[in-house]
Write a protein that holds these residues in place. Sequence first.
Motif, short mmCIF file in Angstrom:
data_model
loop_
_atom_site.label_atom_id
_atom_site.label_comp_id
_atom_site.label_asym_id
_atom_site.label_seq_id
_atom_site.Cartn_x
_atom_site.Cartn_y
_atom_site.Cartn_z
N VAL A 196 38.54 40.27 42.24
CA VAL A 196 39.76 40.19 41.46
C VAL A 196 40.78 39.32 42.21
N THR A 197 41.13 38.21 41.59
CA THR A 197 42.09 37.28 42.23
C THR A 197 43.51 37.56 41.79
N GLY A 198 43.68 38.34 40.75
CA GLY A 198 45.01 38.69 40.28
C GLY A 198 44.92 39.72 39.19
N ALA A 199 45.93 40.63 39.13
CA ALA A 199 45.96 41.67 38.11
C ALA A 199 47.39 41.87 37.66
N ARG A 200 47.62 41.83 36.35
CA ARG A 200 48.95 42.05 35.81
C ARG A 200 48.88 43.24 34.87
N THR A 201 49.75 44.22 35.10
CA THR A 201 49.78 45.43 34.29
C THR A 201 51.04 45.45 33.44
N GLY A 202 51.17 46.50 32.61
CA GLY A 202 52.31 46.61 31.72
C GLY A 202 51.84 46.87 30.31
N ALA A 203 52.35 46.09 29.37
CA ALA A 203 51.95 46.27 27.98
C ALA A 203 50.49 45.93 27.76
N ALA A 204 49.94 45.15 28.66
CA ALA A 204 48.52 44.79 28.61
C ALA A 204 48.03 44.62 30.05
N LEU A 205 46.72 44.64 30.21
CA LEU A 205 46.10 44.39 31.52
C LEU A 205 45.47 43.02 31.50
N THR A 206 45.83 42.19 32.45
CA THR A 206 45.21 40.88 32.60
C THR A 206 44.58 40.80 33.98
N LEU A 207 43.30 40.53 34.01
CA LEU A 207 42.55 40.43 35.25
C LEU A 207 42.06 39.01 35.44
N GLY A 208 42.28 38.47 36.62
CA GLY A 208 41.68 37.21 37.02
C GLY A 208 40.57 37.48 38.01
N LEU A 209 39.40 36.92 37.78
CA LEU A 209 38.26 37.11 38.68
C LEU A 209 37.71 35.76 39.09
N GLY A 210 37.25 35.67 40.34
CA GLY A 210 36.68 34.43 40.85
C GLY A 210 35.31 34.65 41.45
N ARG A 211 34.58 33.55 41.62
CA ARG A 211 33.28 33.52 42.31
C ARG A 211 32.22 34.41 41.65
N LEU A 212 32.32 34.66 40.35
CA LEU A 212 31.31 35.46 39.68
C LEU A 212 29.95 34.78 39.71
N ALA A 213 29.93 33.46 39.78
CA ALA A 213 28.66 32.72 39.77
C ALA A 213 27.77 33.12 40.94
N PRO B 196 26.75 37.08 32.94
CA PRO B 196 25.29 36.97 32.79
C PRO B 196 24.74 35.57 33.00
N ARG B 197 25.54 34.55 32.72
CA ARG B 197 25.05 33.17 32.89
C ARG B 197 25.09 32.74 34.35
N ARG B 198 25.82 33.46 35.18
CA ARG B 198 25.91 33.20 36.62
C ARG B 198 26.46 31.79 36.91
N ASP B 199 27.53 31.43 36.19
CA ASP B 199 28.06 30.09 36.42
C ASP B 199 29.59 30.03 36.45
N LEU B 200 30.28 31.17 36.46
CA LEU B 200 31.74 31.16 36.39
C LEU B 200 32.37 31.13 37.78
N THR B 201 33.25 30.19 37.98
CA THR B 201 34.06 30.17 39.21
C THR B 201 35.35 30.94 39.01
N GLU B 202 35.79 31.05 37.76
CA GLU B 202 36.97 31.86 37.46
C GLU B 202 36.87 32.38 36.03
N SER C 183 39.99 40.20 25.27
CA SER C 183 39.77 38.76 25.18
C SER C 183 39.26 38.24 26.51
N ALA C 184 38.50 37.16 26.46
CA ALA C 184 37.93 36.56 27.67
C ALA C 184 38.04 35.05 27.56
N SER C 185 38.28 34.43 28.70
CA SER C 185 38.47 32.98 28.73
C SER C 185 37.16 32.21 28.79
N ALA C 186 36.06 32.90 28.93
CA ALA C 186 34.76 32.24 29.07
C ALA C 186 33.67 33.24 28.71
N PRO C 187 32.43 32.79 28.51
CA PRO C 187 31.33 33.72 28.21
C PRO C 187 31.17 34.78 29.29
#
Length: 761
Positions: free
Chosen positions: A730-747, A705-711, A681-685
């Motif tokens: 990568v601004t944050g990573a949570r492991t365990g039953a699932a992997l959750t990655l936070g990324l910033g400044r992709l734009a 690909p849109r080059r507009d995500l700050t997070e 799952s993703a929180s944005a395009p």
Amino acid sequence: MGGRSRRSFLRLGGMVAAGLVVPGSAGPVGEGALTALFAGHFARLRRRWREVTAGTGFDPAAEPYRARLAALGARAARHRDAMAPADAWVWPDRPFPSFVSTLERLRAMARAYALPGTGLTGDPGLAAAVAAGIDHYRRRVYAADAEEVGNWWHWQIGVPKRLLDAAVLIGPHLTDAQSRALRDAVDHFVPERRLASYSGTSTGANRVDLCVVMLLCAMLRSDPRKAALAVSALSPVFPYVRDGDGFYRDGSFIQHTYVPYQGAYGASLLSGLATLFAVLRGSPWEIDDPNAQVVFDSVENAFAPVVHDGFCMDMVRGRGVARRPYGDHGRGHQIAAATLLLGESASAAERARWRAMVKGWALRDTCVPMLGTAEAVDLGFHARLSAVLADDAVPAAAEPVGHRLMAMSARAVHRRPGWCAGLSMASSRIGHYEHGNGENPRGWHTGSGMLYWWAEGHGDQYSDSFWPTVDPYRLPGTTVSTRRLADGAGEGWGDTCPPGRWVGGATDGVYATVGQHLNGLESTMEAFKSWVFLDDAVVCLGAGITSRDGVPVETIVDNRRTGAALMVEATWAHLTGHGGYVLPGGAPLRTVRERRRSEGPEPAGRDYVTLWLDHGVDPVSAGYVYLLLPGASLATTRARAADPGWAQVLANTPRLQSVHVPSLGITAVNFWDAGAAGGLSASAPCAVLVREPGDGTATVTVADPRRDLTELTVTWRRPVAEVLHGHPLVTGARTGAALTLGLGRLADREGASHTITVRLG
């Protein structure tokens, strides 16, 4: 020069205009004194120019050089004897303005004078004829008071380069009065202020050509100030750019603002810079800009990715694809020649890699042998290439294996053993196609997801009169409205950008998921297209195909220039000697076999086999899925069609498109909007590619690909024990039953892919 540094010489180059004093002199240095001070350096520059551009490094008495040089001498003699200067021509069969052919004859004569073994080497009569022809053309066409009519390029680059080249090669045979007049004419059309601003038509390859003109003018008159200007004005060419013309960090090269152009302007830029590096090396004007390494890096970063078996892919050749058959091979050979020449100014490691790469290209290009091209057009290139081919210590590098996604130019190249594919898209920054000067008026749909591919033995698939004979509404891989378009539809020079911003994808360097939010050219058609590039297949998906044009919309599964046999069954098709196609849903595949003929003075006829999906008139959210199997046998195609679980389509909607390939451990998702599919799952395009190689680890590759995500937050519902290799974004990573990655400044990352490696739980 008494141990003075090169920078001292560069400073001296500007002293005439500034009225400054050279240390140790009695007063201001005049033009004559400064000319004398630099006389030796300019003599060497002129010698190096002759060696680098006319040819050196070969025995003129050995074949094939002896025969080629003799033929050049004979041709020069015929030109000399046929000269009949009049008000309207130098040669009666070449009436003015004759921007190319008259000047090419004069340059051929000058080369026959300068090169050994021509039978006219050093012949003063021949040189006098060249000088008379140059001056006559300058008086009648290229005069300092002439009006610039037509294409600016002829007046500022094409004509002065050829005239000055010929003038430099014959040296003192051009009188002082003639050389001054020629300089004044060049100064009129190419004033020094032309290099003051890096904008308009003075960027990229054009800027390099303008600097070559300035340097030639400097050599003509031994003018150190012009030489210094020619070199300093190159500086804006070198750094990476984020928009407009130039090199991008992802390997893209853009010219004309909107057109990927490694295979024309880029090749010219590389050739021009390779020449300048070679000519200026060891002189007071040697190029030492710290950003110049970008050019050396571009050989492997920008050019090699779009050269396959010695030819340059058409998807980076702009309007030039329509010029002549086998132009892709000609441009590939030009890139190879420039690479070998630039190697003489490169590091030993670069030179070794490049020689191996070019050797591999030359040995694999059996359609248009590279050595034959070199013999016909450039004896210096022939000598360099012959030395590489004869050197057993130089290995022939194989085609690389992997994926290169050049997001900033909406291009992708996928290489696997035995085959290669190239993808051409359009975006809000890259035009559907380029037309101009009457060239390529029907290239409308080349940016609509055109999927080129080559298996073994297919090196001429798009070379042999493909562009003048193919149905321009049915280019392979594209989804198009069949609405008829006018020749040259849309703005010229590539300014045909659609509004779609989601164009690009994610790649781990081996596999990739690539997508295009497509808006048709002068059409209401909209579509969401995805390609998942794998080992032996490309999974092709389309969704949300909608149009209100009142005509059918089609997706062209393929359009091969061949007369091979085609076998079609309910869920698959196979083209003998080419490859296979699998349609998991059993969508009705339409086919036609036809012989198509070109128009114009050199008509050609070629056989085609076309396969397409008809979405009907004014479709509403239509879709498709098919697999392309390049080079596959009939048995392989049948087997893949009988295994519908090999590639599982998890979603194919205007919100997201997703494919899972269990045997490769790959899950690919193009999120056109926030959503979830395949445990991702993703929180944005964005685009996400997950790969599990089976060793207890996995990689998660993410791109914007849109080059507009700050997070962005990406979640993979798979047990993960730890992150082994993160990424600075990568601004944050949570492991365990699932992997959750936070990324910033992709734009800020220009659509680049970012890979995180994890250990599975």
